[in-house]
Design an enzyme around this catalytic site. Structure first.
Site, PDB file in Angstrom:
ATOM      1  N   ARG A  61       0.888  -1.227  -0.064  1.00  0.00           N
ATOM      2  CA  ARG A  61       0.010   0.084  -0.109  1.00  0.00           C
ATOM      3  C   ARG A  61       0.885   1.352   0.164  1.00  0.00           C
ATOM      4  O   ARG A  61       0.588   2.343   0.465  1.00  0.00           O
ATOM      5  CB  ARG A  61      -0.988   0.111   1.153  1.00  0.00           C
ATOM      6  N   SER A 107     -11.717  -2.099   1.906  1.00  0.00           N
ATOM      7  CA  SER A 107     -11.067  -2.395   3.549  1.00  0.00           C
ATOM      8  C   SER A 107     -10.700  -1.037   4.325  1.00  0.00           C
ATOM      9  O   SER A 107      -9.979  -0.253   3.591  1.00  0.00           O
ATOM     10  CB  SER A 107      -9.847  -3.119   3.303  1.00  0.00           C
ATOM     11  N   GLU A 116      -6.968   2.574   6.467  1.00  0.00           N
ATOM     12  CA  GLU A 116      -6.417   2.507   4.906  1.00  0.00           C
ATOM     13  C   GLU A 116      -7.251   3.641   4.117  1.00  0.00           C
ATOM     14  O   GLU A 116      -6.584   4.310   3.227  1.00  0.00           O
ATOM     15  CB  GLU A 116      -6.711   1.148   4.412  1.00  0.00           C
TER      16      GLU A 116
END
Length: 310
Positions: free
Chosen positions: A185, A235, A305
């Site tokens: 990420r 998510s 996130e």
């Protein structure tokens, strides 16, 4: 409001400036950000610019910088939570109009605004395998490169050859896979505030029916396990080392926990969903509560996130 430009121009003057430098139907005022995000949350943005070329992206960014106007680069808003008060500045949406996808041999060249699902489908139609994992990810190529998006044992790092970016000086650079410094990420793009304009992907020749069948299988698995029927930003938390965020939240007895219209999904605890007229504050408060409970119960720090724009 007054922007802190050299001439102290107000919003109306700045909009007029944008309109003189960009094509017709490119600049829009007072757009509700809930219409631009998959969370379906967010107040009005002062201005939304929808460029149709690399050059138009560069022009919009340059004008914002010269006039000290805040700006934010947006794809299709699949990983974004926008404040209820909206955004005081310019949203530059790289989506829809910058979504060209071309296939040549085993390579796919796409603009940053193309949805991953569109690129994966185009690859399948040309019997190219390697991008099936991306078929159900609800983001654009630009966002996928920035975050090194991945799923089902696949990630962008495995298929990216190079990427065109706009740097902070307004130069268009071509970065190789190695130069992108892709990790979990993360990428060099975040660190240097680059803007993704497009990328080239290398795939392998495969059997079209097998590729199609695998994409269908992955989509079925997503529908079974993820709350795709409710607005969300995917998510909500990054995966902590050695754990799964969803399981930690489930084991903390937070399945279905609600704050206002925001709720921990009953189908997958790693998702915060908009269960009906959720506000940005609802989601933020829910995220903080989850982080607090999981920390107390398991001594694990959950990192959000989803990005929050205020």
């Amino acid at each position: 409001m007054k922007y802190k430009g050299v001439d102290g121009m107000d919003l109306k003057q700045f909009v007029q400036l944008l309109q003189t430098k960009l094509p017709e139907n490119t600049v829009f005022e007072n757009e509700m950000m809930k219409d631009y995000t998959t969370f379906r949350i967010g107040g009005k943005a002062d201005v939304v610019v929808k460029p149709g070329s690399y050059e138009e992206v560069a022009i919009a960014v340059k004008l914002c910088k010269e006039n000290q106007v805040p700006y934010y680069i947006l794809g299709n808003g699949s990983n974004l939570l926008v404040a209820d008060e909206g955004y005081r500045g310019v949203i530059i949406q790289i989506y829809n109009r910058l979504d060209e996808v071309k296939v040549e041999g085993n390579r796919v060249a796409a603009q940053a605004g193309a949805l991953l699902s569109k690129i994966a489908t185009k690859a399948m139609e040309n019997s190219l395998t390697g991008l099936e994992f991306a078929h159900g990810i609800p983001g654009t190529l630009g966002g996928a490169v920035v975050m090194n998006a991945g799923a089902y044992n696949g990630e962008m790092k495995q298929v990216l050859v190079s990427c065109d970016v706009l740097d902070e000086e307004g130069n268009i650079l071509n970065l190789t896979n190695e130069q992108l410094e892709l990790g979990y990420r993360t990428s060099i793009i975040q660190k240097k505030n680059y803007i993704v304009l497009g990328a080239t992907i290398a795939l392998e020749k495969g059997n079209q029916q097998e590729i199609k069948a695998y994409m269908k299988e992955l989509m079925t698995r997503r529908k079974e396990k993820q709350p795709l029927e409710k607005p969300s930003a995917g998510s909500t938390f990054k995966r902590p080392v050695g754990y799964f965020a969803g399981k930690l939240i489930m084991d903390s007895d937070l399945r279905g926990y609600k704050v206002g219209g925001a709720m921990i999904s009953e189908k997958h605890c790693g998702f915060v969903v908009n269960d009906g007229d959720a506000t940005c504050k609802d989601v933020e408060d829910l995220i903080k509560h989850v982080q607090k409970v999981v920390k107390e119960k398991f001594q694990v720090d959950l990192e959000a996130e989803v990005k929050i724009l205020k």
